[in-house]
Design an enzyme around this catalytic site. Structure first.
Site, PDB file in Angstrom:
ATOM      1  N   HIS A  54     -11.618   2.043   2.475  1.00 25.06           N
ATOM      2  CA  HIS A  54     -10.936   2.874   1.389  1.00 25.06           C
ATOM      3  C   HIS A  54     -12.170   3.003   0.123  1.00 25.06           C
ATOM      4  O   HIS A  54     -11.473   3.005  -0.874  1.00 25.06           O
ATOM      5  CB  HIS A  54      -9.870   1.939   0.775  1.00 25.06           C
ATOM      6  CG  HIS A  54      -8.695   2.118   1.842  1.00 25.06           C
ATOM      7  ND1 HIS A  54      -7.337   1.493   1.520  1.00 25.06           N
ATOM      8  CD2 HIS A  54      -8.550   2.479   3.154  1.00 25.06           C
ATOM      9  CE1 HIS A  54      -6.621   1.790   2.409  1.00 25.06           C
ATOM     10  NE2 HIS A  54      -7.462   2.058   3.466  1.00 25.06           N
ATOM     11  N   ASP A  70      -9.686  -2.953   1.753  1.00 32.31           N
ATOM     12  CA  ASP A  70      -9.792  -2.330   3.136  1.00 32.31           C
ATOM     13  C   ASP A  70     -11.149  -1.736   3.188  1.00 32.31           C
ATOM     14  O   ASP A  70     -11.430  -0.894   2.299  1.00 32.31           O
ATOM     15  CB  ASP A  70      -8.705  -1.378   3.356  1.00 32.31           C
ATOM     16  CG  ASP A  70      -8.753  -0.736   4.814  1.00 32.31           C
ATOM     17  OD1 ASP A  70      -9.652  -0.143   5.051  1.00 32.31           O
ATOM     18  OD2 ASP A  70      -7.632  -0.501   5.387  1.00 32.31           O
ATOM     19  N   ASP A  99     -11.763   7.429   6.187  1.00 30.89           N
ATOM     20  CA  ASP A  99     -10.823   6.362   6.425  1.00 30.89           C
ATOM     21  C   ASP A  99     -10.448   6.489   7.943  1.00 30.89           C
ATOM     22  O   ASP A  99      -9.018   6.341   7.960  1.00 30.89           O
ATOM     23  CB  ASP A  99      -9.978   6.072   5.666  1.00 30.89           C
ATOM     24  CG  ASP A  99      -8.844   4.856   5.594  1.00 30.89           C
ATOM     25  OD1 ASP A  99      -9.611   3.776   6.417  1.00 30.89           O
ATOM     26  OD2 ASP A  99      -7.717   4.778   5.347  1.00 30.89           O
ATOM     27  N   LYS A 139      -7.154   2.581  -2.550  1.00 26.32           N
ATOM     28  CA  LYS A 139      -7.550   3.487  -1.734  1.00 26.32           C
ATOM     29  C   LYS A 139      -8.148   4.619  -2.470  1.00 26.32           C
ATOM     30  O   LYS A 139      -7.959   5.042  -3.602  1.00 26.32           O
ATOM     31  CB  LYS A 139      -6.323   4.112  -0.677  1.00 26.32           C
ATOM     32  CG  LYS A 139      -7.035   5.023   0.352  1.00 26.32           C
ATOM     33  CD  LYS A 139      -5.901   5.003   1.700  1.00 26.32           C
ATOM     34  CE  LYS A 139      -6.519   6.045   2.576  1.00 26.32           C
ATOM     35  NZ  LYS A 139      -5.661   6.093   3.889  1.00 26.32           N
ATOM     36  N   HIS A 172      -8.563  -6.111   4.678  1.00 28.58           N
ATOM     37  CA  HIS A 172      -8.215  -5.211   5.835  1.00 28.58           C
ATOM     38  C   HIS A 172      -9.488  -4.859   6.718  1.00 28.58           C
ATOM     39  O   HIS A 172     -10.340  -4.231   5.852  1.00 28.58           O
ATOM     40  CB  HIS A 172      -7.429  -3.985   5.544  1.00 28.58           C
ATOM     41  CG  HIS A 172      -6.021  -4.170   5.503  1.00 28.58           C
ATOM     42  ND1 HIS A 172      -5.182  -3.093   5.302  1.00 28.58           N
ATOM     43  CD2 HIS A 172      -5.161  -5.155   5.734  1.00 28.58           C
ATOM     44  CE1 HIS A 172      -3.889  -3.600   5.369  1.00 28.58           C
ATOM     45  NE2 HIS A 172      -3.898  -5.000   5.469  1.00 28.58           N
ATOM     46  N   TRP A 229       1.064  -1.175   0.105  1.00 29.73           N
ATOM     47  CA  TRP A 229       0.204   0.009   0.090  1.00 29.73           C
ATOM     48  C   TRP A 229       0.707   1.246   0.166  1.00 29.73           C
ATOM     49  O   TRP A 229       1.936   1.275   0.768  1.00 29.73           O
ATOM     50  CB  TRP A 229      -0.850   0.165   1.329  1.00 29.73           C
ATOM     51  CG  TRP A 229      -1.552   1.393   1.510  1.00 29.73           C
ATOM     52  CD1 TRP A 229      -2.651   1.723   0.637  1.00 29.73           C
ATOM     53  CD2 TRP A 229      -1.103   2.399   2.021  1.00 29.73           C
ATOM     54  NE1 TRP A 229      -2.921   3.112   0.890  1.00 29.73           N
ATOM     55  CE2 TRP A 229      -1.925   3.538   2.200  1.00 29.73           C
ATOM     56  CE3 TRP A 229      -0.176   2.549   3.198  1.00 29.73           C
ATOM     57  CZ2 TRP A 229      -1.959   4.706   2.501  1.00 29.73           C
ATOM     58  CZ3 TRP A 229      -0.284   3.753   3.821  1.00 29.73           C
ATOM     59  CH2 TRP A 229      -0.928   4.914   3.651  1.00 29.73           C
ATOM     60  N   GLU A 270      -3.169  -3.131  -2.314  1.00 29.06           N
ATOM     61  CA  GLU A 270      -4.423  -2.402  -1.628  1.00 29.06           C
ATOM     62  C   GLU A 270      -4.768  -0.919  -2.283  1.00 29.06           C
ATOM     63  O   GLU A 270      -3.817  -0.381  -2.523  1.00 29.06           O
ATOM     64  CB  GLU A 270      -3.822  -2.107  -0.279  1.00 29.06           C
ATOM     65  CG  GLU A 270      -5.061  -1.552   0.741  1.00 29.06           C
ATOM     66  CD  GLU A 270      -4.486  -1.316   2.031  1.00 29.06           C
ATOM     67  OE1 GLU A 270      -3.392  -1.422   2.648  1.00 29.06           O
ATOM     68  OE2 GLU A 270      -5.635  -1.033   3.217  1.00 29.06           O
ATOM     69  N   ASP A 324      -6.997  -4.032  10.376  1.00 25.64           N
ATOM     70  CA  ASP A 324      -6.153  -2.652  10.304  1.00 25.64           C
ATOM     71  C   ASP A 324      -6.904  -1.560  11.062  1.00 25.64           C
ATOM     72  O   ASP A 324      -7.507  -0.918  10.183  1.00 25.64           O
ATOM     73  CB  ASP A 324      -5.994  -2.404   8.892  1.00 25.64           C
ATOM     74  CG  ASP A 324      -5.253  -1.230   8.513  1.00 25.64           C
ATOM     75  OD1 ASP A 324      -4.660  -0.767   9.226  1.00 25.64           O
ATOM     76  OD2 ASP A 324      -5.207  -0.802   7.287  1.00 25.64           O
ATOM     77  N   ASP A 350     -10.263   4.623  10.572  1.00 22.11           N
ATOM     78  CA  ASP A 350      -9.435   3.366  11.269  1.00 22.11           C
ATOM     79  C   ASP A 350      -9.945   3.352  12.856  1.00 22.11           C
ATOM     80  O   ASP A 350      -9.192   3.263  13.421  1.00 22.11           O
ATOM     81  CB  ASP A 350      -7.889   3.415  11.050  1.00 22.11           C
ATOM     82  CG  ASP A 350      -7.359   3.334   9.541  1.00 22.11           C
ATOM     83  OD1 ASP A 350      -7.909   2.007   9.218  1.00 22.11           O
ATOM     84  OD2 ASP A 350      -6.850   4.045   9.002  1.00 22.11           O
TER      85      ASP A 350
END
Ligand code: RNT
Ligand code: ZN
Length: 416
Positions: free
Chosen positions: A260, A257, A292, A224, A284, A181, A222, A325, A294
């Site tokens: 994303h 993910d 995003d 995004k 993820h 990534w 990955e 993640d 997290d």
């Protein structure tokens, strides 16, 4: 209600709770080391800014500052979670002997020997990630940089990481998923959108030309949609990475993910879409609030539906590589790690306890489908979850937070 009564309730729907628990307990889920130190790593100044468009917020005391502290914290987490954890490291977590510092293009397997020891001690495999951010050679681009020297530096980093991933797989006897990534992109409207993508593609080709056995080392790409400070353009967009993975299906996997994508897109629907074409994919699991962000993974509808698709599509049989993640620096980090891992285990167990209603769908009985799906929600899931924790020798809900508090008092508070 106790476990044996709960078991009967599920059995009436054709669900074998014992089989579900036994299925789940051996499924590896990657535990990301970066929750413990706010994604700082050990290979550069820990007080430098986190770049690449990702951000940790909060300054809860007690973050891990050294490999020893991070391992101690991880050990605490491992004692509090049911199921099978796999370690997940970033290259920036290299451990150097006194005077042996190496830059990212020169990293070697030996810089991860202590992690191998840690994984062997805990009988777990290890996944890996090259670190294309928080480094002076981000200009801000890395693998897509127009500066050939910069691009080469990052390609060499990627190749070094393939060799390290191979070492981890060999040492630990489990495949190593190596996720690529980059936060490459631009804050504002670019003049050239194509050039960086052409260079990113070339860099990926160069990294993946490093020899490896695809059954052991599983590089992923990955995608995004955007990052903080990288709002206008992301080089590794969804179309870019998916096309790359499709064209190179013999040497890498697509990784999704769930933070994303655009806010109304859902990764759970993309899982069967990708599995229609790819034999294997990677995920993820995170939680995005408005962006995003997290946040810690919850036992919420999004996570449950993802788990349902993973289970329903045969993901537990090696087709879906699972990793967490997220990074929250505003609460006790051990609790953040623990509750997120436990929540994902809950979601997977819940999915394994969900009857297969495919027949109703195929018959067109959407009335029964809706009613039965809703009624599942009040089954005694908690009893089965408790039993699963007992089976795994992990504390039950309500029984671990005090332990974390004690660790906070005795260990984390001394880190000042
Ligand atoms: C960033 C990506 C990436 C990172 C980790 C640290 O948006 O999700 O996977 O979170 O590699
Ligand atoms: Zn991610």
């Amino acid at each position: 209600m106790n476990y044996s009564e709960a078991k009967k309730r599920y059995a009436a729907l054709g669900i074998d709770t014992d089989a579900a628990m036994n299925r789940l307990k051996d499924v590896p889920v990657s535990l990301h080391c970066w929750q413990g130190d706010d994604v700082r790593g050990f290979d550069t100044d820990p007080n430098k800014p986190l770049t690449g468009g990702i951000q940790t917020t909060g300054n809860y005391p007690g973050r891990a500052r050294t490999p020893e502290e991070l391992m101690a914290d991880l050990e605490k987490v491992l004692s509090l979670i049911p199921g099978k954890a796999k370690m997940n490291l970033h290259a920036s977590y290299a451990i150097f002997e006194e005077g042996q510092w190496a830059d990212r293009d020169k990293l070697e397997p030996k810089h991860f020997a202590k992690w191998v020891e840690f994984c062997k001690k805990h009988n777990c495999g290890c996944d890996f990630n090259p670190t294309f951010f928080s480094h002076e050679k981000c200009d801000p681009l890395t693998l897509s940089s127009a500066n050939e020297e910069t691009r080469k530096f990052w390609v060499e980093h990627g190749k070094a990481c393939v060799r390290i991933s191979n070492y981890l797989a060999e040492e630990l006897g489990q495949p190593c998923v190596m996720n690529i990534w980059t936060g490459d992109g631009f804050k504002d409207v670019p003049a050239d959108r194509m050039g960086p993508r052409m260079r990113y593609k070339q860099s990926l080709d160069e990294i993946l030309s490093e020899p490896y056995d695809f059954r052991k080392v599983k590089p992923c790409v990955e995608s995004k949609v955007f990052g903080i400070g990288v709002e206008a353009y992301t080089v590794g967009s969804a179309e870019f990475t998916l096309s790359y993975a499709a064209q190179n299906a013999d040497k890498c996997l697509p990784l999704m993910d769930n933070g994303h994508y655009h806010p109304t897109e859902v990764v759970y629907d993309k899982i069967p879409a990708l599995l229609t074409f790819f034999p294997e994919i990677a995920l993820h699991v995170t939680r995005a609030i408005r962006w995003d962000s997290d946040h810690v993974v919850l036992f919420d509808d999004d996570t449950k539906e993802m788990a349902k698709e993973i289970v329903r599509c045969g993901g537990l049989d090696g087709r879906v590589n699972l990793a967490l993640d997220y990074f929250d620096a505003s609460i006790n980090r051990i609790a953040a790690w623990t509750v997120g891992f436990r929540n994902f285990q809950k979601a997977l167990l819940y999915a394994l306890l969900t009857p297969d209603f495919t027949d109703l769908q195929n018959k067109g009985d959407f009335t029964a489908l809706l009613v039965l799906q809703e009624e599942l929600k009040t089954l005694p899931f908690g009893e089965v979850w408790d039993e699963y924790c007992r089976l795994c020798g992990a504390p039950l809900d309500g029984m671990w937070l005090d332990d974390v508090r004690k660790y906070e008092k005795e260990v984390l508070e001394a880190r000042r």
